[in-house]
Design a protein around this motif. Structure first.
Motif, PDB file in Angstrom:
ATOM      1  N   GLU A   1      42.657  54.162  38.827  1.00  0.00           N
ATOM      2  CA  GLU A   1      44.091  53.954  38.633  1.00  0.00           C
ATOM      3  C   GLU A   1      44.709  55.088  37.808  1.00  0.00           C
ATOM      4  OE1 GLU A   1      46.181  51.489  39.856  1.00  0.00           O
ATOM      5  OE2 GLU A   1      44.439  51.156  41.142  1.00  0.00           O
TER       6      GLU A   1
ATOM      7  N   LYS B   1      45.122  58.277  39.809  1.00  0.00           N
ATOM      8  CA  LYS B   1      46.241  58.182  40.750  1.00  0.00           C
ATOM      9  C   LYS B   1      47.586  58.267  40.032  1.00  0.00           C
ATOM     10  CE  LYS B   1      47.252  54.121  42.256  1.00  0.00           C
ATOM     11  NZ  LYS B   1      47.192  52.817  42.974  1.00  0.00           N
TER      12      LYS B   1
ATOM     13  N   GLN C   1      49.343  61.507  38.359  1.00  0.00           N
ATOM     14  CA  GLN C   1      49.961  62.497  39.223  1.00  0.00           C
ATOM     15  C   GLN C   1      51.438  62.200  39.498  1.00  0.00           C
ATOM     16  OE1 GLN C   1      48.104  65.099  40.030  1.00  0.00           O
ATOM     17  NE2 GLN C   1      46.230  64.188  39.161  1.00  0.00           N
TER      18      GLN C   1
END
Length: 289
Positions: free
Chosen positions: A171, A174, A177
């Motif tokens: 998590e 991800k 970003q």
């Protein structure tokens, strides 16, 4: 405010609560867990007794005098054990899951946010714990530090965190970003703020589901240790009831069936709640519905 007749978007948390409430299975699990908690937490206050007292002849069947659900091999009341044992079992489940989640989130967050060498070292450390036989490792820890409720909780928590760590890392990899994280970096926000106040809140939905399911797993883990004779002998629990009566399983089914049924119902309730939360906190499913 609404614009041109278009209703204002609801907060995601309210949408999730409504979606959870619309799931009969999830609500059923919540009601079942609430009943079990009520019996385990309030029952000992209403029904004052000692679960280790001998109240009937050994292995008395259900509906015997002094033992509504029968007695075990020592003559202890099974019903009293169920009422008082729930508190210890649920405490182990909640506390061990909390330890597991805290360790897992901390390691996963650091690995996912910093990446590089830090990620490599922490993931190798996580894999080391992941390949260890969890039950065997927990047995060694409990044996080394004596079987008490605290050591059982610690042992289960220490061996159960790798899954949460890997989920948290994924998590963080991800979410870091995303543009709003880049905006925080641009204004000079500290790493601690970005990790714990920006990324973590956005990573919580799957972690909440994982934490819920960890409670059920910890309850089963405690039952396994108690079945092997490694539970706290001074605290009545459902696992201890099964473990102490395992030799009489065929001749006196009630001594293990009733505590086993309570464990099954509790884990089932937690699993149903976890499934409901997974659906309710998933934004893609909310959009479809």
């Amino acid at each position: 405010m609404s614009v041109a007749g278009v209703p204002r978007a609801e907060r995601p948390s309210l949408e999730a609560m409504r979606m959870f409430a619309r799931s009969p299975v999830a609500v059923g699990g919540l009601v079942l867990l609430a009943v079990i908690l009520l019996v385990s937490l309030v029952g000992p206050l209403v029904y004052v007794a000692d679960p280790f007292d001998i109240v009937a002849a050994p292995l008395s069947p259900p509906f015997s005098e002094g033992a509504l659900l029968g007695s075990d091999q020592q003559g202890r009341d099974v019903l009293t054990g169920l009422i008082y044992g729930g508190r210890a079992t649920l405490t182990v489940g909640a506390a061990a899951a909390l330890i597991s989640v805290v360790i897992g989130i901390t390691i996963g967050a650091v690995a996912g946010y910093f990446g590089g060498t830090v990620d490599e070292v922490l993931m190798r450390f996580t894999e080391f714990f992941q390949v260890l036989p969890s039950l065997l490792f927990a047995m060694v820890l409990v044996t080394l530090f004596s079987p008490t409720l605290a050591t059982v909780v610690l042992a289960i928590g220490v061996v159960s965190w790798p899954g949460t760590a890997r989920l948290t890392r994924a998590e963080f990899l991800k979410i870091k970003q995303y543009d709003f994280v880049a905006a925080e970096l641009a204004i000079g926000a500290r790493r601690g703020r970005i990790m714990w106040k920006v990324i973590l809140p956005n990573a919580l939905p799957p972690l909440v589901v994982s934490a819920t399911l960890a409670v059920g797993a910890a309850i089963l883990f405690e039952a396994s240790l108690s079945f092997l004779g490694l539970g706290d002998p001074n605290r009545m629990s459902w696992g201890l009831m099964i473990g102490s009566s395992r030799s009489y399983m065929l001749s006196s089914w009630w001594a293990v069936t009733f505590p086993g049924l309570m464990i099954f119902l509790t884990v089932l309730a937690v699993s149903l709640i976890g499934d409901g939360l997974n659906d309710a906190l998933n934004p893609k499913l909310r959009e479809r519905r």
